[in-house]
Write a protein that holds these residues in place. Structure first.
Motif, PDB file in Angstrom:
ATOM      1  N   LEU A  49      53.323  26.507  38.985  1.00  0.00           N
ATOM      2  CA  LEU A  49      52.718  27.245  40.096  1.00  0.00           C
ATOM      3  C   LEU A  49      52.144  28.573  39.611  1.00  0.00           C
ATOM      4  CD1 LEU A  49      52.187  27.171  43.132  1.00  0.00           C
ATOM      5  CD2 LEU A  49      54.398  28.308  43.478  1.00  0.00           C
ATOM      6  N   ALA A  50      52.819  29.207  38.675  1.00  0.00           N
ATOM      7  CA  ALA A  50      52.293  30.453  38.111  1.00  0.00           C
ATOM      8  C   ALA A  50      50.925  30.223  37.489  1.00  0.00           C
ATOM      9  CB  ALA A  50      53.264  31.010  37.073  1.00  0.00           C
ATOM     10  N   ARG A  51      50.787  29.110  36.784  1.00  0.00           N
ATOM     11  CA  ARG A  51      49.504  28.788  36.167  1.00  0.00           C
ATOM     12  C   ARG A  51      48.427  28.575  37.237  1.00  0.00           C
ATOM     13  NH1 ARG A  51      50.123  26.595  31.006  1.00  0.00           N
ATOM     14  NH2 ARG A  51      47.877  26.238  30.998  1.00  0.00           N
ATOM     15  N   MET A  52      48.818  27.972  38.347  1.00  0.00           N
ATOM     16  CA  MET A  52      47.864  27.742  39.432  1.00  0.00           C
ATOM     17  C   MET A  52      47.449  29.064  40.075  1.00  0.00           C
ATOM     18  SD  MET A  52      49.426  24.323  41.220  1.00  0.00           S
ATOM     19  CE  MET A  52      49.299  22.715  40.420  1.00  0.00           C
ATOM     20  N   TYR A  53      48.432  29.917  40.345  1.00  0.00           N
ATOM     21  CA  TYR A  53      48.121  31.233  40.906  1.00  0.00           C
ATOM     22  C   TYR A  53      47.282  32.040  39.922  1.00  0.00           C
ATOM     23  CZ  TYR A  53      51.074  31.344  45.103  1.00  0.00           C
ATOM     24  OH  TYR A  53      51.608  31.128  46.332  1.00  0.00           O
ATOM     25  N   GLY A  54      47.716  32.068  38.672  1.00  0.00           N
ATOM     26  CA  GLY A  54      47.057  32.912  37.697  1.00  0.00           C
ATOM     27  C   GLY A  54      45.636  32.503  37.398  1.00  0.00           C
ATOM     28  N   SER A  55      45.292  31.239  37.622  1.00  0.00           N
ATOM     29  CA  SER A  55      43.947  30.762  37.311  1.00  0.00           C
ATOM     30  C   SER A  55      42.898  31.389  38.212  1.00  0.00           C
ATOM     31  CB  SER A  55      43.884  29.245  37.443  1.00  0.00           C
ATOM     32  OG  SER A  55      44.003  28.882  38.807  1.00  0.00           O
ATOM     33  N   GLY A  56      43.265  31.691  39.456  1.00  0.00           N
ATOM     34  CA  GLY A  56      42.278  32.219  40.385  1.00  0.00           C
ATOM     35  C   GLY A  56      41.412  31.155  41.039  1.00  0.00           C
ATOM     36  N   TYR A  57      41.695  29.877  40.756  1.00  0.00           N
ATOM     37  CA  TYR A  57      40.855  28.811  41.291  1.00  0.00           C
ATOM     38  C   TYR A  57      41.456  28.140  42.533  1.00  0.00           C
ATOM     39  CZ  TYR A  57      38.270  29.204  36.969  1.00  0.00           C
ATOM     40  OH  TYR A  57      37.515  29.673  35.939  1.00  0.00           O
ATOM     41  N   ILE A  58      42.746  28.268  42.734  1.00  0.00           N
ATOM     42  CA  ILE A  58      43.362  27.661  43.912  1.00  0.00           C
ATOM     43  C   ILE A  58      44.359  28.632  44.501  1.00  0.00           C
ATOM     44  CG2 ILE A  58      43.119  25.336  43.001  1.00  0.00           C
ATOM     45  CD1 ILE A  58      46.140  25.359  42.465  1.00  0.00           C
ATOM     46  N   LEU A  59      44.781  28.342  45.687  1.00  0.00           N
ATOM     47  CA  LEU A  59      45.834  29.099  46.359  1.00  0.00           C
ATOM     48  C   LEU A  59      45.493  30.571  46.495  1.00  0.00           C
ATOM     49  CD1 LEU A  59      48.958  27.640  44.512  1.00  0.00           C
ATOM     50  CD2 LEU A  59      48.029  26.920  46.699  1.00  0.00           C
ATOM     51  N   ASN A  60      44.187  30.895  46.591  1.00  0.00           N
ATOM     52  CA  ASN A  60      43.782  32.299  46.615  1.00  0.00           C
ATOM     53  C   ASN A  60      44.457  33.044  45.472  1.00  0.00           C
ATOM     54  OD1 ASN A  60      42.208  32.022  48.999  1.00  0.00           O
ATOM     55  ND2 ASN A  60      44.088  32.044  50.214  1.00  0.00           N
ATOM     56  N   GLY A  61      44.268  32.527  44.275  1.00  0.00           N
ATOM     57  CA  GLY A  61      44.977  32.941  43.073  1.00  0.00           C
ATOM     58  C   GLY A  61      45.293  34.419  42.990  1.00  0.00           C
ATOM     59  N   SER A  62      46.510  34.734  42.685  1.00  0.00           N
ATOM     60  CA  SER A  62      46.978  36.112  42.624  1.00  0.00           C
ATOM     61  C   SER A  62      47.610  36.377  41.277  1.00  0.00           C
ATOM     62  CB  SER A  62      48.002  36.361  43.739  1.00  0.00           C
ATOM     63  OG  SER A  62      48.715  37.556  43.508  1.00  0.00           O
ATOM     64  N   TYR A  63      47.094  37.371  40.572  1.00  0.00           N
ATOM     65  CA  TYR A  63      47.649  37.765  39.277  1.00  0.00           C
ATOM     66  C   TYR A  63      49.098  38.205  39.439  1.00  0.00           C
ATOM     67  CZ  TYR A  63      48.158  40.587  35.016  1.00  0.00           C
ATOM     68  OH  TYR A  63      48.591  41.128  33.841  1.00  0.00           O
ATOM     69  N   SER A  64      49.365  39.048  40.445  1.00  0.00           N
ATOM     70  CA  SER A  64      50.716  39.580  40.618  1.00  0.00           C
ATOM     71  C   SER A  64      51.712  38.485  40.971  1.00  0.00           C
ATOM     72  CB  SER A  64      50.720  40.666  41.707  1.00  0.00           C
ATOM     73  OG  SER A  64      50.235  40.162  42.929  1.00  0.00           O
ATOM     74  N   GLU A  65      51.287  37.501  41.756  1.00  0.00           N
ATOM     75  CA  GLU A  65      52.180  36.398  42.108  1.00  0.00           C
ATOM     76  C   GLU A  65      52.452  35.536  40.885  1.00  0.00           C
ATOM     77  OE1 GLU A  65      54.740  34.351  44.613  1.00  0.00           O
ATOM     78  OE2 GLU A  65      53.671  36.241  44.911  1.00  0.00           O
ATOM     79  N   ALA A  66      51.424  35.351  40.055  1.00  0.00           N
ATOM     80  CA  ALA A  66      51.613  34.586  38.824  1.00  0.00           C
ATOM     81  C   ALA A  66      52.635  35.268  37.924  1.00  0.00           C
ATOM     82  CB  ALA A  66      50.281  34.435  38.082  1.00  0.00           C
ATOM     83  N   VAL A  67      52.505  36.580  37.763  1.00  0.00           N
ATOM     84  CA  VAL A  67      53.446  37.336  36.926  1.00  0.00           C
ATOM     85  C   VAL A  67      54.865  37.215  37.467  1.00  0.00           C
ATOM     86  CG1 VAL A  67      54.131  39.667  36.215  1.00  0.00           C
ATOM     87  CG2 VAL A  67      51.746  38.952  36.016  1.00  0.00           C
ATOM     88  N   LYS A  68      55.012  37.291  38.774  1.00  0.00           N
ATOM     89  CA  LYS A  68      56.337  37.169  39.394  1.00  0.00           C
ATOM     90  C   LYS A  68      56.975  35.828  39.061  1.00  0.00           C
ATOM     91  CE  LYS A  68      58.545  37.001  43.965  1.00  0.00           C
ATOM     92  NZ  LYS A  68      58.295  37.086  45.429  1.00  0.00           N
TER      93      LYS A  68
END
Length: 309
Positions: free
Chosen positions: A191-210
């Protein structure tokens, strides 16, 4: 020196407080084929921070300055703009905050240069304006050459997620989110990879880091490796330890990959490409996945550079 093989074109100047926006801006530009230089990602291991920045500015014909009230407190951004002006670089200001005022120094530095307003945070909606502004200086490089952690290879992988994310199992976004919320380490990493990509789930850098932090704290060394590349102050993992961990956990990647999860498939492709946890192989079956995770990991994992302020 900067890696000339990457053909850097756009230097992203930003306050560390605007890191999320700057990162997402670089992702969108790289998806369109422009190679961006952005700190701390493009600072080589052991390189002095200031020297690496100057090399990045020298290499890039264009500088994009992320403008918010945060830059008024950033000496780095001021120095970067001055360096770009001395080198007669094309400078474009991107305003991210409606109604903010430059300090007198920044007003003097940037008042003559073109600016673009992205007050709503929707980079994709305004991307054409930036591309038009830089088009007289640079042209897109082949998109497959993108070198970012969030590469155009990842764009293809995420497209696969979008095409099947209404199905069940390990390729279903909602299912992965639920498993991650229950504390499943592998779901947190995916899920972090999905968030961090910015392409799905309204990708969030901070959520990916978390999420990377959660997975890393439970011994997921791939999550720890990626986390360190994004946040250099976080704990790193040695190249040998990562290789051993990947070999030990290869079957877990296969479980996800066999369910057509493109992130796991691309992880496996990277492992074969660089011989991390697997014997190095360039067989066609892994070719579609090559380059998905940080190509720089083909060598020793770098130590953390000094953080910018």
């Amino acid at each position: 020196m900067s890696d000339s093989s990457k053909n850097y074109q756009i230097f992203i100047s930003h306050s560390s407080k605007d890191r999320d926006f700057a990162w997402d801006l670089s992702v969108n530009l790289e998806r369109e084929g422009f190679n961006c230089w952005i700190a701390p990602r493009d600072i080589p291991a052991g390189r002095k921070y200031e020297l690496a920045i100057m090399e990045g500015i020298d290499t890039c014909p264009v500088m994009v300055v992320v403008c918010s009230s945060n830059i008024n407190d950033s000496d780095y951004v001021m120095d970067e703009i001055n360096a770009a002006k001395r080198r007669d670089k094309l400078i474009i200001s991107v305003f991210t905050e409606k109604g903010f005022s430059f300090s007198p120094v920044y007003e003097f530095l940037l008042s003559r240069y073109q600016w673009i307003e992205i007050w709503d945070g929707d980079i994709k909606a305004h991307l054409d304006k930036i591309i038009t502004a830089v088009s007289n200086e640079i042209k897109p490089i082949c998109k497959s050459n993108s070198h970012s952690f969030r590469t155009t290879t990842e764009a293809g992988a995420i497209a696969s997620v979008q095409s099947v994310n209404t199905d069940g199992g390990l390729n279903n976004v909602d299912s992965i989110r639920k498993m991650a919320a229950k504390g499943d380490t592998w779901s947190q990493y995916i899920l972090a990879r999905m968030y961090g990509s910015g392409y799905i789930l309204n990708g969030s850098y901070s959520e990916a880091v978390k999420l990377y932090k959660l997975a890393s704290s439970k011994g997921h060394l791939m999550a720890r490796s990626v986390l360190h590349s994004l946040v250099p102050s976080e704990e790193d993992v040695t190249d040998d330890d990562l290789g051993q961990w990947l070999e030990k956990n290869y079957d877990k990647f296969l479980i996800w990959a066999d369910e057509d999860n493109p992130i796991a498939q691309c992880d496996i492709g990277w492992m074969y490409q660089y011989g991390k946890g697997r014997k190095q192989s360039y067989k066609p079956k892994s070719a579609d996945c090559i380059g998905y995770i940080i190509p720089e990991r083909s060598g020793p994992i770098p130590s953390a550079p000094v953080r910018r302020h």
